[in-house]
Write an enzyme that holds these catalytic residues in place. Structure first.
Site, PDB file in Angstrom:
ATOM      1  N   ASP A 130       0.531  -0.777  -0.074  1.00  0.00           N
ATOM      2  CA  ASP A 130       0.063   0.380  -0.081  1.00  0.00           C
ATOM      3  C   ASP A 130       0.791   1.919  -0.135  1.00  0.00           C
ATOM      4  O   ASP A 130       1.708   1.347   0.547  1.00  0.00           O
ATOM      5  CB  ASP A 130      -0.824   0.004   1.213  1.00  0.00           C
ATOM      6  CG  ASP A 130      -1.542   0.963   1.154  1.00  0.00           C
ATOM      7  OD1 ASP A 130      -2.562   1.399   0.013  1.00  0.00           O
ATOM      8  OD2 ASP A 130      -2.377   1.560   1.612  1.00  0.00           O
ATOM      9  N   HIS A 137      -3.970  14.231   0.742  1.00  0.00           N
ATOM     10  CA  HIS A 137      -3.733  12.825   2.048  1.00  0.00           C
ATOM     11  C   HIS A 137      -2.709  13.254   3.272  1.00  0.00           C
ATOM     12  O   HIS A 137      -2.608  13.146   4.331  1.00  0.00           O
ATOM     13  CB  HIS A 137      -3.949  11.688   2.006  1.00  0.00           C
ATOM     14  CG  HIS A 137      -3.948  10.310   3.029  1.00  0.00           C
ATOM     15  ND1 HIS A 137      -5.451  10.376   3.711  1.00  0.00           N
ATOM     16  CD2 HIS A 137      -3.037   9.557   2.883  1.00  0.00           C
ATOM     17  CE1 HIS A 137      -5.206   9.622   4.674  1.00  0.00           C
ATOM     18  NE2 HIS A 137      -4.261   8.968   3.507  1.00  0.00           N
ATOM     19  N   GLU A 202     -10.648   3.639   4.071  1.00  0.00           N
ATOM     20  CA  GLU A 202      -9.631   4.452   3.419  1.00  0.00           C
ATOM     21  C   GLU A 202      -9.645   4.512   1.680  1.00  0.00           C
ATOM     22  O   GLU A 202      -9.715   3.313   1.847  1.00  0.00           O
ATOM     23  CB  GLU A 202      -7.440   4.317   3.611  1.00  0.00           C
ATOM     24  CG  GLU A 202      -7.699   4.999   4.884  1.00  0.00           C
ATOM     25  CD  GLU A 202      -6.041   4.743   4.988  1.00  0.00           C
ATOM     26  OE1 GLU A 202      -5.817   3.784   3.677  1.00  0.00           O
ATOM     27  OE2 GLU A 202      -5.253   5.380   5.840  1.00  0.00           O
ATOM     28  N   GLU A 204      -9.414   3.858  -1.485  1.00  0.00           N
ATOM     29  CA  GLU A 204      -7.893   3.932  -2.389  1.00  0.00           C
ATOM     30  C   GLU A 204      -8.121   2.786  -4.380  1.00  0.00           C
ATOM     31  O   GLU A 204      -9.281   2.750  -4.493  1.00  0.00           O
ATOM     32  CB  GLU A 204      -7.417   3.120  -2.297  1.00  0.00           C
ATOM     33  CG  GLU A 204      -6.604   3.667  -0.174  1.00  0.00           C
ATOM     34  CD  GLU A 204      -5.509   2.962   0.367  1.00  0.00           C
ATOM     35  OE1 GLU A 204      -4.383   2.518  -0.944  1.00  0.00           O
ATOM     36  OE2 GLU A 204      -5.577   2.933   1.176  1.00  0.00           O
ATOM     37  N   ASP A 236      -8.553   0.087   2.305  1.00  0.00           N
ATOM     38  CA  ASP A 236      -7.645   0.094   3.265  1.00  0.00           C
ATOM     39  C   ASP A 236      -8.561   0.047   4.583  1.00  0.00           C
ATOM     40  O   ASP A 236      -7.894   1.376   4.931  1.00  0.00           O
ATOM     41  CB  ASP A 236      -6.664   0.622   2.599  1.00  0.00           C
ATOM     42  CG  ASP A 236      -5.543   0.473   4.135  1.00  0.00           C
ATOM     43  OD1 ASP A 236      -5.724  -1.237   4.560  1.00  0.00           O
ATOM     44  OD2 ASP A 236      -4.511   1.318   3.831  1.00  0.00           O
ATOM     45  N   ARG A 240      -7.477   3.728  13.916  1.00  0.00           N
ATOM     46  CA  ARG A 240      -6.776   4.662  14.143  1.00  0.00           C
ATOM     47  C   ARG A 240      -5.774   4.880  15.453  1.00  0.00           C
ATOM     48  O   ARG A 240      -4.758   5.090  15.596  1.00  0.00           O
ATOM     49  CB  ARG A 240      -7.068   6.378  13.727  1.00  0.00           C
ATOM     50  CG  ARG A 240      -7.835   6.365  12.106  1.00  0.00           C
ATOM     51  CD  ARG A 240      -6.733   6.106  11.234  1.00  0.00           C
ATOM     52  NE  ARG A 240      -7.476   5.780   9.985  1.00  0.00           N
ATOM     53  CZ  ARG A 240      -6.953   5.869   8.590  1.00  0.00           C
ATOM     54  NH1 ARG A 240      -5.935   6.150   8.295  1.00  0.00           N
ATOM     55  NH2 ARG A 240      -7.558   6.461   7.400  1.00  0.00           N
ATOM     56  N   GLN A 243      -2.806   1.464  14.749  1.00  0.00           N
ATOM     57  CA  GLN A 243      -2.027   2.603  13.574  1.00  0.00           C
ATOM     58  C   GLN A 243      -1.554   3.403  14.654  1.00  0.00           C
ATOM     59  O   GLN A 243       0.006   3.199  14.717  1.00  0.00           O
ATOM     60  CB  GLN A 243      -2.528   3.265  13.026  1.00  0.00           C
ATOM     61  CG  GLN A 243      -2.096   3.646  11.872  1.00  0.00           C
ATOM     62  CD  GLN A 243      -2.722   4.089  10.935  1.00  0.00           C
ATOM     63  OE1 GLN A 243      -3.675   4.043  10.648  1.00  0.00           O
ATOM     64  NE2 GLN A 243      -2.101   4.974  10.297  1.00  0.00           N
ATOM     65  N   LYS A 256      -3.518  -2.366  10.271  1.00  0.00           N
ATOM     66  CA  LYS A 256      -3.777  -2.362   8.661  1.00  0.00           C
ATOM     67  C   LYS A 256      -4.324  -3.769   8.500  1.00  0.00           C
ATOM     68  O   LYS A 256      -5.518  -3.916   7.062  1.00  0.00           O
ATOM     69  CB  LYS A 256      -3.506  -1.425   8.067  1.00  0.00           C
ATOM     70  CG  LYS A 256      -2.327  -0.409   7.902  1.00  0.00           C
ATOM     71  CD  LYS A 256      -4.077   0.729   7.493  1.00  0.00           C
ATOM     72  CE  LYS A 256      -3.228   2.043   7.636  1.00  0.00           C
ATOM     73  NZ  LYS A 256      -3.979   3.075   6.350  1.00  0.00           N
ATOM     74  N   THR A 260      -8.515  -5.627   4.147  1.00  0.00           N
ATOM     75  CA  THR A 260      -8.069  -5.031   3.044  1.00  0.00           C
ATOM     76  C   THR A 260      -9.064  -5.309   2.299  1.00  0.00           C
ATOM     77  O   THR A 260      -9.390  -6.274   1.430  1.00  0.00           O
ATOM     78  CB  THR A 260      -7.328  -5.078   2.168  1.00  0.00           C
ATOM     79  OG1 THR A 260      -6.260  -4.390   3.127  1.00  0.00           O
ATOM     80  CG2 THR A 260      -7.279  -3.862   1.040  1.00  0.00           C
ATOM     81  N   GLU A 363      -9.660  12.234   8.307  1.00  0.00           N
ATOM     82  CA  GLU A 363      -9.259  13.161   7.945  1.00  0.00           C
ATOM     83  C   GLU A 363     -11.053  14.149   7.281  1.00  0.00           C
ATOM     84  O   GLU A 363     -11.289  15.606   7.850  1.00  0.00           O
ATOM     85  CB  GLU A 363      -8.760  13.755   5.963  1.00  0.00           C
ATOM     86  CG  GLU A 363      -7.294  12.970   5.891  1.00  0.00           C
ATOM     87  CD  GLU A 363      -7.523  12.971   4.461  1.00  0.00           C
ATOM     88  OE1 GLU A 363      -6.865  13.736   3.478  1.00  0.00           O
ATOM     89  OE2 GLU A 363      -7.065  11.784   3.769  1.00  0.00           O
TER      90      GLU A 363
END
Ligand code: MN
Length: 425
Positions: A130, A137, A202, A204, A236, A240, A243, A256, A260, A363
């Site tokens: 990834d 971002h 996420e 992607e 993904d 948080r 992480q 993570k 996925t 975000e």
């Protein structure tokens, strides 16, 4: 022209003859099978056409394709390994079968409504990488997590930053995602273990490697089309809190690797020629092996959309990505690492410059400080029962548009703690 034939699509169908994405399906109501989603009948390779799937293996057999053996198995991997000339030949053949009047009688019975098909992971994933290729971002994440540090890490504009993820937990769209447990920062008493409190998505784009490369031989960025078979949307999922606690200094690990999600349909790179676009201007000249100023335009004009429980929360533009797939491929092989058939590399979260174009809740809610207002209530991070769906459209040939296969998944509650919990639900 017979009415209601699945072979008669509207000119603007996003899954028309200009698209032809590949997937793997099984029949929901197989004779002798239990008919449950996820694995009853034999798995077959299919091509999506409108709201139907063509049994490509059966068509190749019935119509005498020289490539029938590559299309007979339960995954796309043999086709992926065959290389670009074969990809082009099979694609041309599928298009001829679906659009040629002389093939209608043979092909029509081999089309199955999508409502009668279970969709499976289309390829066996080899290695999964990834990246972190959106400047917007990366800048937002740095500002949220490390407000006193520079907006971008020092190497960010010199190389596409990435990490190796967990190939074995890549799941197909529709697979539920169990809220992971993990360790994260607690109060003064130290870290705690428990279900993540900050589950995120996420948005992607994933790139599926077909033809392998030799160990010790870097792949130049001009060779993208020789190695990358196609594109699929990818979520993904990220915890948080886990992480943030575990990532310094080596990057994401358990935050993570629990799941996925990828779309059930892989769009061939050849279907996206009209979507090619120049990447944003770079203010830092890349080193020669990453310099794409003389190459064909490496960006893709994909318009992404993120929905939570059916409500659109973001529209990230893939055309705003700083690093291209070709640069990512060149970088990930620059040390001599080889490519394997089934390798998957993802773009990193796609976030555009505007607030409504941000590709994850971290975000969109600015670290949880600005909740999103949804019809079902406010959200900072995902709650149990929430469903996240990614969609995207792209320009096709002659003014058409195509839709990438969507990727969706619903959050299930964390399993109870302790040994023996597996299967307790
Ligand atoms: Mn990611």
């Amino acid at each position: 022209m017979a009415p209601h034939s699945p072979l008669d699509l509207a000119d603007d169908d996003p899954f028309g003859p200009h698209h032809l994405p590949y997937g793997v399906f099984s029949a929901l109501a197989e004779p002798g099978g239990p008919g449950r989603p996820g694995g009853a009948g034999r798995r077959r390779i299919g091509v999506r056409y409108g709201d139907h799937v063509l049994d490509l293996g059966a068509a190749a057999e019935a119509l005498g394709s020289p490539h029938a053996a590559l299309l007979a198995g339960p995954t796309l991997n043999p086709l992926l390994a065959a290389g670009r000339p074969v990809w082009q030949a099979v694609r041309a053949q599928a298009r001829a079968w679906l659009t040629g009047p002389e093939h209608r009688r043979a092909v029509a019975p081999l089309l199955r409504p999508l409502a009668d098909a279970a969709l499976h992971l289309p390829f066996e994933v080899a290695d999964y990488v990834d990246f972190y290729a959106s400047e917007h971002h990366a800048t937002n994440v740095s500002t949220i997590f490390r407000p006193n540090a520079p907006a971008l890490p020092p190497p960010w504009k010199h190389l596409p930053i990435g990490y190796h993820g967990r190939a074995g937990t890549v799941v197909v769209s529709g697979t539920p995602v169990v809220r992971p447990r993990g360790q994260y920062r607690g109060g003064a008493a130290g870290p705690v273990a428990g279900p993540t409190r900050r589950l995120d998505f996420e948005a992607e784009v994933g790139f599926v490697v077909g033809a392998p490369s030799s160990h010790g031989r870097p792949v130049p960025l001009t060779a993208l089309r020789d190695h990358v078979f196609g594109v699929c949307l990818l979520n993904d999922w990220s915890a948080r809190d886990v992480q943030a606690w575990e990532s310094q200094p080596l990057g994401p690990f358990l935050g993570k690797s629990f799941a996925t999600s990828v779309a059930a349909w892989v769009t061939p790179l050849d279907a996206l020629d009209a979507a090619r676009t120049a990447p944003p201007p770079r203010d830092t000249p890349p080193l020669p092996y990453l310099d794409d100023s003389a190459a064909e335009p490496g960006g893709l004009d994909l318009a992404l959309e993120v929905a939570v429980n059916g409500h659109t929360v973001s529209r990230p533009p893939f055309s705003s990505m700083y690093w291209t797939a070709a640069q990512q491929l060149a970088h990930l092989t620059a040390n001599g690492a080889s490519l394997r058939t089934g390798d998957l590399f993802a773009s990193g979260t796609v976030s555009g410059p505007r607030p409504e174009e941000r590709g994850c809740l971290l975000e969109l809610t600015w670290g949880g400080r600005e909740p999103l207002r949804l019809p079902g209530g406010e959200r900072t991070f995902l709650e149990d029962g929430d469903e996240v769906t990614l969609r995207a459209t792209a320009p096709g040939p002659d003014g058409t548009r195509l839709s990438l296969g969507e990727v969706t998944g619903r959050v299930l509650p964390a399993l109870p703690e302790g040994p023996g919990a597996d299967g307790a639900a």
